[in-house]
Design a protein around this motif. Sequence first.
Motif, PDB file in Angstrom:
ATOM      1  N   PHE A 180      14.593   5.013   4.134  1.00 17.52           N
ATOM      2  CA  PHE A 180      14.182   3.881   3.296  1.00 17.52           C
ATOM      3  C   PHE A 180      12.714   3.595   3.530  1.00 17.52           C
ATOM      4  CE2 PHE A 180      13.183  -0.507   2.420  1.00 17.52           C
ATOM      5  CZ  PHE A 180      13.729  -0.677   1.168  1.00 17.52           C
ATOM      6  N   PRO A 181      11.976   3.337   2.503  1.00 17.92           N
ATOM      7  CA  PRO A 181      12.332   3.407   1.085  1.00 17.92           C
ATOM      8  C   PRO A 181      12.337   4.848   0.576  1.00 17.92           C
ATOM      9  CG  PRO A 181      10.049   2.723   1.296  1.00 17.92           C
ATOM     10  CD  PRO A 181      10.597   2.840   2.687  1.00 17.92           C
ATOM     11  N   ARG A 182      13.090   5.079  -0.477  1.00 16.03           N
ATOM     12  CA  ARG A 182      13.209   6.424  -1.052  1.00 16.03           C
ATOM     13  C   ARG A 182      11.861   6.923  -1.547  1.00 16.03           C
ATOM     14  NH1 ARG A 182      13.918   8.031  -5.927  1.00 16.03           N
ATOM     15  NH2 ARG A 182      14.161   5.940  -6.747  1.00 16.03           N
ATOM     16  N   LEU A 183      11.114   6.066  -2.213  1.00 15.48           N
ATOM     17  CA  LEU A 183       9.725   6.297  -2.597  1.00 15.48           C
ATOM     18  C   LEU A 183       8.910   5.131  -2.064  1.00 15.48           C
ATOM     19  CD1 LEU A 183       9.882   7.474  -6.336  1.00 15.48           C
ATOM     20  CD2 LEU A 183       8.904   8.731  -4.427  1.00 15.48           C
ATOM     21  N   PRO A 184       7.622   5.306  -1.799  1.00 16.64           N
ATOM     22  CA  PRO A 184       6.803   4.156  -1.402  1.00 16.64           C
ATOM     23  C   PRO A 184       6.891   3.052  -2.454  1.00 16.64           C
ATOM     24  CG  PRO A 184       5.614   6.195  -1.034  1.00 16.64           C
ATOM     25  CD  PRO A 184       6.856   6.559  -1.797  1.00 16.64           C
ATOM     26  N   ILE A 185       6.711   1.810  -2.002  1.00 10.46           N
ATOM     27  CA  ILE A 185       6.849   0.654  -2.887  1.00 10.46           C
ATOM     28  C   ILE A 185       5.557  -0.162  -2.882  1.00 10.46           C
ATOM     29  CG2 ILE A 185       8.152  -1.455  -3.381  1.00 10.46           C
ATOM     30  CD1 ILE A 185      10.491  -0.203  -1.785  1.00 10.46           C
ATOM     31  N   PHE A 186       5.047  -0.431  -4.071  1.00  9.92           N
ATOM     32  CA  PHE A 186       3.886  -1.276  -4.302  1.00  9.92           C
ATOM     33  C   PHE A 186       4.439  -2.621  -4.743  1.00  9.92           C
ATOM     34  CE2 PHE A 186       0.334  -2.825  -6.892  1.00  9.92           C
ATOM     35  CZ  PHE A 186      -0.784  -2.455  -6.152  1.00  9.92           C
ATOM     36  N   GLY A 187       4.296  -3.652  -3.898  1.00 15.22           N
ATOM     37  CA  GLY A 187       4.988  -4.913  -4.128  1.00 15.22           C
ATOM     38  C   GLY A 187       4.180  -5.984  -4.843  1.00 15.22           C
ATOM     39  N   LEU A 188       4.859  -7.072  -5.139  1.00 18.49           N
ATOM     40  CA  LEU A 188       4.264  -8.200  -5.842  1.00 18.49           C
ATOM     41  C   LEU A 188       3.095  -8.800  -5.069  1.00 18.49           C
ATOM     42  CD1 LEU A 188       4.328 -10.092  -8.278  1.00 18.49           C
ATOM     43  CD2 LEU A 188       5.970 -11.504  -7.035  1.00 18.49           C
ATOM     44  N   ARG A 206      -2.465  -8.244   5.105  1.00 15.62           N
ATOM     45  CA  ARG A 206      -1.316  -8.423   6.010  1.00 15.62           C
ATOM     46  C   ARG A 206      -0.721  -7.102   6.471  1.00 15.62           C
ATOM     47  NH1 ARG A 206       1.922 -13.498   3.311  1.00 15.62           N
ATOM     48  NH2 ARG A 206       0.086 -14.645   2.673  1.00 15.62           N
ATOM     49  N   GLY A 207      -1.292  -5.998   5.986  1.00 20.61           N
ATOM     50  CA  GLY A 207      -0.839  -4.681   6.428  1.00 20.61           C
ATOM     51  C   GLY A 207       0.176  -4.059   5.490  1.00 20.61           C
ATOM     52  N   ILE A 208       0.451  -2.794   5.748  1.00 25.12           N
ATOM     53  CA  ILE A 208       1.471  -2.058   5.005  1.00 25.12           C
ATOM     54  C   ILE A 208       2.679  -1.883   5.923  1.00 25.12           C
ATOM     55  CG2 ILE A 208      -0.254  -0.901   3.562  1.00 25.12           C
ATOM     56  CD1 ILE A 208       0.317   1.661   5.237  1.00 25.12           C
ATOM     57  N   ALA A 209       3.855  -1.969   5.356  1.00 21.11           N
ATOM     58  CA  ALA A 209       5.085  -1.826   6.135  1.00 21.11           C
ATOM     59  C   ALA A 209       5.408  -0.344   6.285  1.00 21.11           C
ATOM     60  CB  ALA A 209       6.238  -2.554   5.450  1.00 21.11           C
ATOM     61  N   VAL A 210       5.491   0.109   7.534  1.00 20.57           N
ATOM     62  CA  VAL A 210       5.828   1.503   7.818  1.00 20.57           C
ATOM     63  C   VAL A 210       7.211   1.511   8.469  1.00 20.57           C
ATOM     64  CG1 VAL A 210       5.173   3.619   9.005  1.00 20.57           C
ATOM     65  CG2 VAL A 210       3.396   2.110   8.081  1.00 20.57           C
ATOM     66  N   TYR A 211       8.203   1.953   7.696  1.00 23.50           N
ATOM     67  CA  TYR A 211       9.588   1.973   8.176  1.00 23.50           C
ATOM     68  C   TYR A 211       9.827   3.204   9.031  1.00 23.50           C
ATOM     69  CZ  TYR A 211      10.874  -1.815   5.035  1.00 23.50           C
ATOM     70  OH  TYR A 211      10.964  -3.028   4.409  1.00 23.50           O
ATOM     71  N   PRO A 212      10.590   3.064  10.112  1.00 26.12           N
ATOM     72  CA  PRO A 212      10.901   4.234  10.946  1.00 26.12           C
ATOM     73  C   PRO A 212      11.828   5.194  10.195  1.00 26.12           C
ATOM     74  CG  PRO A 212      12.140   2.321  11.689  1.00 26.12           C
ATOM     75  CD  PRO A 212      11.224   1.846  10.593  1.00 26.12           C
ATOM     76  N   ASP A 258       7.183  -2.609  -7.791  1.00 30.15           N
ATOM     77  CA  ASP A 258       8.396  -3.420  -7.694  1.00 30.15           C
ATOM     78  C   ASP A 258       8.016  -4.881  -7.458  1.00 30.15           C
ATOM     79  OD1 ASP A 258      10.820  -4.631  -7.108  1.00 30.15           O
ATOM     80  OD2 ASP A 258      11.454  -3.097  -5.681  1.00 30.15           O
ATOM     81  N   THR A 259       8.138  -5.709  -8.498  1.00 29.43           N
ATOM     82  CA  THR A 259       7.772  -7.117  -8.372  1.00 29.43           C
ATOM     83  C   THR A 259       8.776  -7.897  -7.531  1.00 29.43           C
ATOM     84  OG1 THR A 259       8.877  -7.678 -10.444  1.00 29.43           O
ATOM     85  CG2 THR A 259       6.522  -7.134 -10.560  1.00 29.43           C
ATOM     86  N   GLY A 260       9.898  -7.306  -7.189  1.00 33.96           N
ATOM     87  CA  GLY A 260      10.865  -7.956  -6.320  1.00 33.96           C
ATOM     88  C   GLY A 260      10.676  -7.622  -4.849  1.00 33.96           C
ATOM     89  N   HIS A 261       9.680  -6.808  -4.555  1.00 37.22           N
ATOM     90  CA  HIS A 261       9.430  -6.397  -3.165  1.00 37.22           C
ATOM     91  C   HIS A 261       8.461  -7.376  -2.508  1.00 37.22           C
ATOM     92  CE1 HIS A 261       9.480  -3.628   0.148  1.00 37.22           C
ATOM     93  NE2 HIS A 261       8.164  -3.512   0.132  1.00 37.22           N
ATOM     94  N   ASN A 262       8.785  -7.839  -1.324  1.00 36.55           N
ATOM     95  CA  ASN A 262       8.027  -8.917  -0.677  1.00 36.55           C
ATOM     96  C   ASN A 262       6.750  -8.484   0.020  1.00 36.55           C
ATOM     97  OD1 ASN A 262       9.903 -10.816  -1.455  1.00 36.55           O
ATOM     98  ND2 ASN A 262      11.127 -10.560   0.389  1.00 36.55           N
ATOM     99  N   TYR A 263       6.612  -7.226   0.339  1.00 33.76           N
ATOM    100  CA  TYR A 263       5.434  -6.773   1.072  1.00 33.76           C
ATOM    101  C   TYR A 263       4.382  -6.223   0.107  1.00 33.76           C
ATOM    102  CZ  TYR A 263       8.672  -7.176   4.945  1.00 33.76           C
ATOM    103  OH  TYR A 263       9.593  -7.638   5.837  1.00 33.76           O
ATOM    104  N   THR A 264       3.167  -6.040   0.611  1.00 30.37           N
ATOM    105  CA  THR A 264       2.103  -5.460  -0.201  1.00 30.37           C
ATOM    106  C   THR A 264       2.454  -4.024  -0.558  1.00 30.37           C
ATOM    107  OG1 THR A 264       0.492  -6.834   0.961  1.00 30.37           O
ATOM    108  CG2 THR A 264      -0.373  -4.936  -0.239  1.00 30.37           C
ATOM    109  N   PHE A 265       2.825  -3.255   0.461  1.00 26.90           N
ATOM    110  CA  PHE A 265       3.101  -1.837   0.281  1.00 26.90           C
ATOM    111  C   PHE A 265       4.031  -1.400   1.395  1.00 26.90           C
ATOM    112  CE2 PHE A 265       2.059   2.718   0.647  1.00 26.90           C
ATOM    113  CZ  PHE A 265       2.115   3.094  -0.688  1.00 26.90           C
ATOM    114  N   SER A 266       5.006  -0.583   1.060  1.00 23.17           N
ATOM    115  CA  SER A 266       5.955  -0.089   2.057  1.00 23.17           C
ATOM    116  C   SER A 266       6.191   1.399   1.857  1.00 23.17           C
ATOM    117  CB  SER A 266       7.300  -0.814   1.935  1.00 23.17           C
ATOM    118  OG  SER A 266       7.161  -2.184   2.174  1.00 23.17           O
ATOM    119  N   LEU A 267       6.344   2.089   2.974  1.00 26.58           N
ATOM    120  CA  LEU A 267       6.702   3.498   2.947  1.00 26.58           C
ATOM    121  C   LEU A 267       7.327   3.847   4.285  1.00 26.58           C
ATOM    122  CD1 LEU A 267       3.439   5.672   3.224  1.00 26.58           C
ATOM    123  CD2 LEU A 267       3.697   3.399   4.149  1.00 26.58           C
ATOM    124  N   HIS A 268       7.970   5.014   4.364  1.00 24.47           N
ATOM    125  CA  HIS A 268       8.501   5.407   5.669  1.00 24.47           C
ATOM    126  C   HIS A 268       7.567   6.416   6.318  1.00 24.47           C
ATOM    127  CE1 HIS A 268      10.194   9.079   3.962  1.00 24.47           C
ATOM    128  NE2 HIS A 268      10.992   8.404   3.166  1.00 24.47           N
TER     129      HIS A 268
END
Length: 176
Positions: free
Chosen positions: A137-145, A127-133, A57-67
């Motif tokens: 969210f997110p429905r699937l992990p996100i690989f960002g811009l 800068r780390g990966i975002a781990v949501y509680p 997702d090129t619109g995602h601000n973080y490196t990587f996000s998952l819950h």
Amino acid sequence: MPILLNRMPFSDKSSEVAIQGERIRVKANQIILWVSLSLPRIETSNPLATPFPAILDTGHNYTFSLHERHLTQWAGLQPDMLNVLTTVRDRNRRVLLRAANIWAHPNERGSRDRIAVKPPHHIKSNRGIAVYPGSDFPRLPIFGLRAIAENDLVLKVDGPRREATLRTPIRWWPFS
């Protein structure tokens, strides 16, 4: 020149992808990248790790996000195994940015669901990966811009063919 996405198809219709016996919906026009995670002090990917899908997702601000559920069930890591680098606020929640290594597993050319028999490529996440509680969210992990930009990757999306290629840059100058 490692290729991380090799003419990865994406559909104009919703579909499903399987991960560890679970069927996950992939929405129309979503590009999938297969990844695994490891502890930051480990410099090689875990050969026993099962790659799991992430949305590019090129619109995602973080490196990587998952819950947290993705982290524990799919990546096989407990949150407290990963050092907290900082916190951010997103969606009115406190989100921890944790230290981890990301490994991108190349697909077989032209196939979304088959992983190539090639070594995975290390993706820096300084800068780390975002781990949501929780697990909504997110429905699937996100690989960002940020992952693409900070790792000097080249993304090509071929709209008419409905496929994407993600690769490291071509190094043509012999003195670099």
